[in-house]
Design a protein around this motif. Sequence first.
Motif, PDB file in Angstrom:
ATOM      1  N   ARG A 242       0.831  -1.209   0.000  1.00 39.18           N
ATOM      2  CA  ARG A 242       0.000   0.000   0.000  1.00 39.18           C
ATOM      3  C   ARG A 242       0.861   1.254   0.000  1.00 39.18           C
ATOM      4  O   ARG A 242       0.518   2.254  -0.650  1.00 39.18           O
ATOM      5  CB  ARG A 242      -0.937  -0.018   1.209  1.00 39.18           C
ATOM      6  N   VAL A 245       2.242   1.824  -3.499  1.00 37.53           N
ATOM      7  CA  VAL A 245       1.198   2.327  -4.405  1.00 37.53           C
ATOM      8  C   VAL A 245       0.913   3.796  -4.120  1.00 37.53           C
ATOM      9  O   VAL A 245       0.787   4.617  -5.045  1.00 37.53           O
ATOM     10  CB  VAL A 245      -0.082   1.483  -4.259  1.00 37.53           C
ATOM     11  N   ASP A 248       3.964   5.751  -5.238  1.00 40.21           N
ATOM     12  CA  ASP A 248       4.502   5.300  -6.526  1.00 40.21           C
ATOM     13  C   ASP A 248       5.988   4.936  -6.405  1.00 40.21           C
ATOM     14  O   ASP A 248       6.845   5.432  -7.141  1.00 40.21           O
ATOM     15  CB  ASP A 248       4.309   6.393  -7.593  1.00 40.21           C
ATOM     16  N   ARG A 340       6.702  -4.946  -8.576  1.00 41.24           N
ATOM     17  CA  ARG A 340       5.319  -4.446  -8.620  1.00 41.24           C
ATOM     18  C   ARG A 340       5.039  -3.774  -9.948  1.00 41.24           C
ATOM     19  O   ARG A 340       5.811  -2.927 -10.412  1.00 41.24           O
ATOM     20  CB  ARG A 340       5.086  -3.459  -7.474  1.00 41.24           C
ATOM     21  N   HIS A 342       2.094  -1.527 -12.185  1.00 35.37           N
ATOM     22  CA  HIS A 342       1.054  -0.541 -11.885  1.00 35.37           C
ATOM     23  C   HIS A 342      -0.330  -1.176 -11.888  1.00 35.37           C
ATOM     24  O   HIS A 342      -1.255  -0.648 -11.275  1.00 35.37           O
ATOM     25  CB  HIS A 342       1.112   0.600 -12.905  1.00 35.37           C
TER      26      HIS A 342
END
Length: 391
Positions: A242, A245, A248, A340, A342
């Motif tokens: 989290r 994200v 970024d 990771r 997007h």
Amino acid sequence: MQQSMTHKTSIIAASRYQQGARARARRHERNERHQNGGGTTMLSSKWLTPACLSSLGSNAGTVVMSLWEFFPEQMFLARIEGGEAFVIEAVNPAQQAQLGSKLTWVGKHLAHLLPSPFGDDVIAHCIRCMEDAMPVRYEATCCLLDQEGKQRQVRRQLLLVPIANPLGVLTHLLGIIHDSPSNTCTQHDSQALEGELERRVMERTSELMAANLRLTYQATHDCLTETYNRRHLLELADNEFRRSVRYDLSLCLMMLDIDNFKTINDQRGHLAGDQALRTVAQATLAMVRDCDLVGRYGGDEFIIVLPETDIVGARAIAERLSTTLMANGKLSISIGIASRDHEDQSMDELIHRADSLLLLAKRNGRNRVESTPYFPTTPRRAAGAGSVPLR
């Protein structure tokens, strides 16, 4: 021996009272006084007439000994050694029951027997009893802690009786203690009690904090490898996902296991297998940063979460770890690395991709690192994109 000494001392005391009862009675009448606020009384002995003592005859010592052995109140015998020195020579069974073991107290100063500040006042009244050669009764409120650590307020009464030898020299003091419930407590006693309670609370709090830390560690770590257990590892990994994200940030997840681990267990035993797991865990923890997460995912599989790390950095760590284990522990490992994207919605997607890449490394011959296809191509790349054999 102690009982014999006490028996003889009691007979001497009775004899002395019998010889000088009238003289003491007159003296007591002159000096008898009651201090209303201080709780101290100089006792008169008008009842202790020669006729009364004569009726006891040779049984006086037996009577005193019976009182010593069976009287329910606490009693002690202290030897006078001059000045403020009063040494405990004996305690009766009732006193011994309160103290636990008489050997702990016999031979000690009287101050050790009674808690402060009550004990300090008792010493002062012992001196007064010795100087006046008269019995003294002292009464005060004490705040005590019982064996369960609970506050107990008592009204404590102490009777001090001087005992002389045949030459008339005071040698001992007999003390009798009576405790009764009380609803009051002096400020000094309250402060002392509060200090003791605070000390016990702090000690207990420290013990509970240490116990909680141990329980927390046991609940979040694998007992064999001392890395995070699976449940706690996934909780922390979700937090890192989290965060990556939200800001970024790059994020990589590495999954590894020990090559031919079943063979190690079957041929060398499960203790050797446990040691292999500990070796991998220790080497991994020494290799990664403090912010990285290392946990045992299951069996011989480990997951390493690398926050703010791209695939290039993650692969460099994996290859260095594999080389270290092969050189020091003669262990080969296979590793799958996922970064990771997007489009990823949860950490489960990285775990799934890393697991697939780990299986690919196994199929391609083990002792390999497989990663997502963003790693620059090399001449030794195998069929899987981003795979490099470790030699």
